[in-house]
Motif scaffolding. Sequence first.
Motif, PDB file in Angstrom:
ATOM      1  N   PHE A 128      -1.087   1.532   5.270  1.00  0.00           N
ATOM      2  CA  PHE A 128       0.116   1.690   5.062  1.00  0.00           C
ATOM      3  C   PHE A 128       0.794   2.861   6.319  1.00  0.00           C
ATOM      4  N   ALA A 129      -0.350   3.758   6.512  1.00  0.00           N
ATOM      5  CA  ALA A 129      -0.097   4.687   7.828  1.00  0.00           C
ATOM      6  C   ALA A 129       0.206   4.026   9.258  1.00  0.00           C
ATOM      7  N   GLU A 130      -0.982   3.004   9.387  1.00  0.00           N
ATOM      8  CA  GLU A 130      -0.423   2.211  10.570  1.00  0.00           C
ATOM      9  C   GLU A 130       0.905   1.504  10.451  1.00  0.00           C
ATOM     10  N   GLU A 138       1.371  13.112  -4.390  1.00  0.00           N
ATOM     11  CA  GLU A 138      -0.300  13.461  -4.163  1.00  0.00           C
ATOM     12  C   GLU A 138      -1.020  12.560  -3.885  1.00  0.00           C
ATOM     13  N   SER A 139      -0.654  11.278  -3.707  1.00  0.00           N
ATOM     14  CA  SER A 139      -1.564  10.110  -3.385  1.00  0.00           C
ATOM     15  C   SER A 139      -1.932  10.221  -1.788  1.00  0.00           C
ATOM     16  N   GLN A 140      -3.170   9.931  -1.502  1.00  0.00           N
ATOM     17  CA  GLN A 140      -3.517   9.919  -0.208  1.00  0.00           C
ATOM     18  C   GLN A 140      -2.940   8.599   0.263  1.00  0.00           C
ATOM     19  N   TYR A 142       0.872  -0.982  -0.147  1.00  0.00           N
ATOM     20  CA  TYR A 142       0.038   0.099  -0.080  1.00  0.00           C
ATOM     21  C   TYR A 142       0.999   1.237  -0.022  1.00  0.00           C
ATOM     22  N   SER A 143       2.115   1.321  -0.460  1.00  0.00           N
ATOM     23  CA  SER A 143       2.896   2.327  -0.453  1.00  0.00           C
ATOM     24  C   SER A 143       2.245   3.366  -1.407  1.00  0.00           C
ATOM     25  N   PRO A 144       2.250   4.728  -1.183  1.00  0.00           N
ATOM     26  CA  PRO A 144       1.704   5.530  -2.148  1.00  0.00           C
ATOM     27  C   PRO A 144       2.514   5.752  -3.403  1.00  0.00           C
ATOM     28  N   GLN A 145       1.801   5.870  -4.610  1.00  0.00           N
ATOM     29  CA  GLN A 145       2.166   5.864  -5.741  1.00  0.00           C
ATOM     30  C   GLN A 145       2.904   7.378  -6.276  1.00  0.00           C
ATOM     31  N   SER A 146       2.592   8.518  -5.447  1.00  0.00           N
ATOM     32  CA  SER A 146       2.963   9.574  -5.887  1.00  0.00           C
ATOM     33  C   SER A 146       2.927  10.592  -4.487  1.00  0.00           C
TER      34      SER A 146
END
Length: 255
Positions: free
Chosen positions: A179-181, A172-174, A166-170
Amino acid sequence: MNLLKTGEIQNSTLFFQVYGLNLKNETAMYEFEKIKDNVRITDVAERYGIKVHNGMCCCPFHNEKNPSMKLYEKQDRNDNFYCFGCHKSGDAVGLTAGIFNISQLEAAKKLDNDFGLGVFRNDSQKKSDDYETSIKIRKQEEEWVNSALKITSEYIRILGRWQEWYSPQSPESQLNPLFAESIMQKDYAEYIFDKLIQGLRGDNHKLYTDNKQAVMKIAQRLKEIYSDNLHKSPVQKEYIQKQNKKGMIKNHAGR
């Protein structure tokens, strides 16, 4: 000499106080109160041959034909007796001491033995019981540490997977909540794991008391993760959803 029977001391608690014992902090207080809490004075009187009717009986401390001794059974189990003839009074231990002309300690031990209370145990039995209890506790704590290591390592493994999946792709991605956990909890989980590993050859009891709350929270979170299939990759979850959807369509068509 039996002080209770001579009338110098007519209450067992007073007997201990006269000899300067601080009963609140002594084993003697525990044993004495334990005896009183577990026997009723009527049962004691009848056990030792005194006939009781409606709480009254003939006093064993003087000759009489008509009952003059009253046995008082109280809700707090602090039972006692009073003779309206000779004015003797006391509790269950004192009554026993007076009947058999023995000391308060001997009376307490007699009640303990006759009523099977098990308050007075010999030192060797106490040491044996304490040793067996200690062995059981150590075994339980050792099992807990092993379970805690498995729980913590599994949570760390899942957090690592979440960082991959679930790592962000950019920029700007939420951030995905999982992933935050993972970035918030992984370091902490590894810290708990390291504490458990380093303490393996030390004091398991300290490991348990210091880390039980943290491990319980991790275990609860793992339960939620498995319940919601969050431990599976997005590809696996997508496949499961498709299979479930196919099953629903098939069931609907078969009706």
